[in-house]
Design an enzyme around this catalytic site. Structure first.
Site, PDB file in Angstrom:
ATOM      1  N   SER A 204     -42.392  37.611 -13.844  1.00 43.87           N
ATOM      2  CA  SER A 204     -41.113  37.673 -14.569  1.00 43.87           C
ATOM      3  C   SER A 204     -40.591  36.257 -14.760  1.00 43.87           C
ATOM      4  O   SER A 204     -40.904  35.364 -13.959  1.00 43.87           O
ATOM      5  CB  SER A 204     -40.112  38.481 -13.733  1.00 43.87           C
ATOM      6  OG  SER A 204     -38.794  38.256 -14.184  1.00 43.87           O
TER       7      SER A 204
ATOM      8  N   TYR B 151     -36.446  39.313  -5.714  1.00 38.50           N
ATOM      9  CA  TYR B 151     -37.325  39.530  -6.877  1.00 38.50           C
ATOM     10  C   TYR B 151     -37.878  38.192  -7.395  1.00 38.50           C
ATOM     11  O   TYR B 151     -39.060  38.079  -7.728  1.00 38.50           O
ATOM     12  CB  TYR B 151     -36.512  40.247  -7.955  1.00 38.50           C
ATOM     13  CG  TYR B 151     -37.264  40.683  -9.187  1.00 38.50           C
ATOM     14  CD1 TYR B 151     -38.189  41.718  -9.137  1.00 38.50           C
ATOM     15  CD2 TYR B 151     -37.016  40.072 -10.421  1.00 38.50           C
ATOM     16  CE1 TYR B 151     -38.857  42.128 -10.287  1.00 38.50           C
ATOM     17  CE2 TYR B 151     -37.677  40.491 -11.566  1.00 38.50           C
ATOM     18  CZ  TYR B 151     -38.598  41.518 -11.492  1.00 38.50           C
ATOM     19  OH  TYR B 151     -39.245  41.921 -12.625  1.00 38.50           O
TER      20      TYR B 151
ATOM     21  N   LYS C  59     -41.780  37.477  -7.510  1.00 36.90           N
ATOM     22  CA  LYS C  59     -42.464  37.242  -8.781  1.00 36.90           C
ATOM     23  C   LYS C  59     -43.012  35.811  -8.872  1.00 36.90           C
ATOM     24  O   LYS C  59     -43.900  35.531  -9.687  1.00 36.90           O
ATOM     25  CB  LYS C  59     -41.526  37.542  -9.953  1.00 36.90           C
ATOM     26  CG  LYS C  59     -41.243  39.041 -10.130  1.00 36.90           C
ATOM     27  CD  LYS C  59     -42.514  39.856 -10.351  1.00 36.90           C
ATOM     28  CE  LYS C  59     -42.272  41.200 -11.019  1.00 36.90           C
ATOM     29  NZ  LYS C  59     -43.505  42.025 -11.081  1.00 36.90           N
TER      30      LYS C  59
HETATM   31  N1  LIG Z   1     -38.440  45.295 -18.204  1.00 38.88           N
HETATM   32  C1  LIG Z   1     -38.304  43.992 -18.042  1.00 38.88           C
HETATM   33  O1  LIG Z   1     -37.442  43.335 -18.684  1.00 38.88           O
HETATM   34  C2  LIG Z   1     -39.179  43.241 -17.087  1.00 38.88           C
HETATM   35  C3  LIG Z   1     -39.044  41.866 -17.009  1.00 38.88           C
HETATM   36  C4  LIG Z   1     -39.839  41.129 -16.158  1.00 38.88           C
HETATM   37  C5  LIG Z   1     -40.788  41.792 -15.394  1.00 38.88           C
HETATM   38  N2  LIG Z   1     -40.891  43.137 -15.452  1.00 38.88           N
HETATM   39  C6  LIG Z   1     -41.901  43.776 -14.593  1.00 38.88           C
HETATM   40  O2  LIG Z   1     -42.694  44.643 -15.363  1.00 38.88           O
HETATM   41  C7  LIG Z   1     -43.194  45.694 -14.514  1.00 38.88           C
HETATM   42  C8  LIG Z   1     -42.935  47.040 -15.169  1.00 38.88           C
HETATM   43  O3  LIG Z   1     -41.534  47.242 -15.283  1.00 38.88           O
HETATM   44  P1  LIG Z   1     -40.869  48.212 -16.391  1.00 38.88           P
HETATM   45  O4  LIG Z   1     -39.789  47.434 -17.024  1.00 38.88           O
HETATM   46  O5  LIG Z   1     -41.918  48.834 -17.225  1.00 38.88           O
HETATM   47  O6  LIG Z   1     -40.164  49.280 -15.437  1.00 38.88           O
HETATM   48  P2  LIG Z   1     -40.142  50.898 -15.517  1.00 38.88           P
HETATM   49  O7  LIG Z   1     -39.177  51.317 -14.456  1.00 38.88           O
HETATM   50  O8  LIG Z   1     -39.910  51.348 -16.910  1.00 38.88           O
HETATM   51  O9  LIG Z   1     -41.618  51.306 -15.116  1.00 38.88           O
HETATM   52  C9  LIG Z   1     -42.158  50.950 -13.859  1.00 38.88           C
HETATM   53  C10 LIG Z   1     -43.011  52.092 -13.338  1.00 38.88           C
HETATM   54  O10 LIG Z   1     -43.528  51.680 -12.047  1.00 38.88           O
HETATM   55  C11 LIG Z   1     -43.403  52.787 -11.157  1.00 38.88           C
HETATM   56  N3  LIG Z   1     -43.292  52.298  -9.791  1.00 38.88           N
HETATM   57  C12 LIG Z   1     -42.263  51.594  -9.239  1.00 38.88           C
HETATM   58  N4  LIG Z   1     -42.496  51.374  -7.947  1.00 38.88           N
HETATM   59  C13 LIG Z   1     -43.701  51.933  -7.666  1.00 38.88           C
HETATM   60  C14 LIG Z   1     -44.475  52.045  -6.506  1.00 38.88           C
HETATM   61  N5  LIG Z   1     -44.045  51.558  -5.341  1.00 38.88           N
HETATM   62  N6  LIG Z   1     -45.679  52.668  -6.575  1.00 38.88           N
HETATM   63  C15 LIG Z   1     -46.120  53.190  -7.756  1.00 38.88           C
HETATM   64  N7  LIG Z   1     -45.411  53.129  -8.893  1.00 38.88           N
HETATM   65  C16 LIG Z   1     -44.217  52.517  -8.846  1.00 38.88           C
HETATM   66  C17 LIG Z   1     -42.147  53.521 -11.593  1.00 38.88           C
HETATM   67  O11 LIG Z   1     -42.132  54.870 -11.150  1.00 38.88           O
HETATM   68  C18 LIG Z   1     -42.206  53.367 -13.118  1.00 38.88           C
HETATM   69  O12 LIG Z   1     -42.844  54.467 -13.732  1.00 38.88           O
HETATM   70  C19 LIG Z   1     -42.520  45.498 -13.153  1.00 38.88           C
HETATM   71  O13 LIG Z   1     -43.382  44.786 -12.291  1.00 38.88           O
HETATM   72  C20 LIG Z   1     -41.313  44.654 -13.496  1.00 38.88           C
HETATM   73  O14 LIG Z   1     -40.848  43.913 -12.394  1.00 38.88           O
HETATM   74  C21 LIG Z   1     -40.127  43.892 -16.288  1.00 38.88           C
END
Ligand SMILES: NC(=O)c1ccc[n+]([C@@H]2O[C@H](COP(=O)([O-])OP(=O)(O)OC[C@H]3O[C@@H](n4cnc5c(N)ncnc54)[C@H](O)[C@@H]3O)[C@@H](O)[C@H]2O)c1
Length: 278
Positions: A153, A166, A170
């Protein structure tokens, strides 16, 4: 048209919704067989059905990536279901924010567990297979590249107030990426990170206000609120040169670049997918 990932096998953690789901669909559309994982069985099942319904190959390995036995189960599912493993995407995760004076040990440990320890265990569990496969392929004179994409991130690159846990986690995953790129170059495994800016998913969906009842994620009995205050979301978008948050499909596109043969000589890199930010 030839599919670039035909015959490849990919495992994507947290691929039941959001960015992980889009990554799984994109890799499957390009020919890879997929192991879908999520905490929630129902969303994982529906992604699996979406892939198989479109003529692709997929199976599920549900469960919490932080469970001690998960990593071995995840790798075994790929090997027993599809006979090989080529692509690992460490995507599962969530945020549990607070300013440092209010952040508990539990908050710190949970975020380190899901974003750092779980990917470490998954990669360690894959190492025996990766090394053996590389030795056998070298003996046969076959050139096979494998791919690891760790999801980071901009918080891990730049830091973010309210996200000490976080941001640290990250950032740590980027250190793991760089170390493994050095250890695994000899096995033809490309190891890279994609650091997302603001991507529109459940994790960042606008909530009506700080006290609103938005989406929650249940971790070890804790209902943790996810989502970003609407005003903060608008402020964040004004800081992005492209003027808007990214879509999960755009996020998946960045990961895809590190999964295809065109990236075979790129390893140990952190790419920011953030619409020009920072
Ligand atoms: N959305 C953003 O702006 C953003 C920005 C930077 C990084 N990220 C990273 O991208 C990745 C995906 O995030 P997203 O935005 O798609 O979130 P999201 O909540 O839409 O999807 C994440 C999925 O991961 C699953 N999950 C969470 N913890 C888990 C665990 N312990 N075991 C198994 N599954 C688990 C959840 O049930 C969910 O379905 C994450 O690592 C997040 O930190 C997202």
């Amino acid at each position: 048209m030839n599919k670039k990932l035909e015959g490849k096998v990919a495992i994507v953690s947290g691929s039941g919704r959001g960015i992980g789901r889009e990554i799984a669909l994109k890799l499957a559309a390009d020919g890879a067989a997929l192991v879908i994982n999520d905490l929630d069985d129902s969303v994982a099942d529906s992604v699996m059905q979406e892939i198989t319904g479109a003529g692709g190959r997929a199976t599920v390995c549900c469960g919490d990536v932080t469970a001690a036995d998960f990593a071995a189960r995840f790798i075994d599912t790929a090997l027993t279901s599809f006979g090989r493993l080529d692509i690992i995407v460490n995507n599962a995760g969530y945020t549990w924010d607070n300013v440092i004076q209010k952040m508990t040990d539990e908050q710190w440990d949970a975020i380190m567990a899901v974003h750092v320890t779980a990917p470490f265990r998954i990669l360690r569990a894959a190492s025996e297979y990766f090394r053996r496969a590389a030795r056998e392929e070298a003996a046969q004179g076959v050139d096979v590249f494998r791919k690891v994409v760790n999801i980071s991130s901009v918080s891990g690159v730049m830091g973010n107030a309210g996200q000490a846990n976080y941001s640290a986690a990250k950032s740590a995953i980027n250190g793991l990426t760089k170390a493994l790129a050095k250890e695994w170059g000899r096995y033809k495994v490309n190891v890279n990170s994609v650091a997302f800016g603001l991507i529109k998913t459940r994790l960042t969906e606008a909530t009506a206000g700080a006290d609103s009842a938005g989406a929650t994620i249940n971790i070890a009995g804790n209902e943790i609120k996810v989502g970003v205050n609407q005003q903060l979301m608008q402020n964040l978008e004004t800081m992005i040169p492209m003027g808007r948050a990214g879509t999960p499909a755009e996020a998946a596109g960045a990961v895809y670049l590190f999964c295809i043969p065109e990236s075979n000589y790129i390893s140990g890199q952190i790419v920011i997918c953030g619409g020009g930010r920072p």
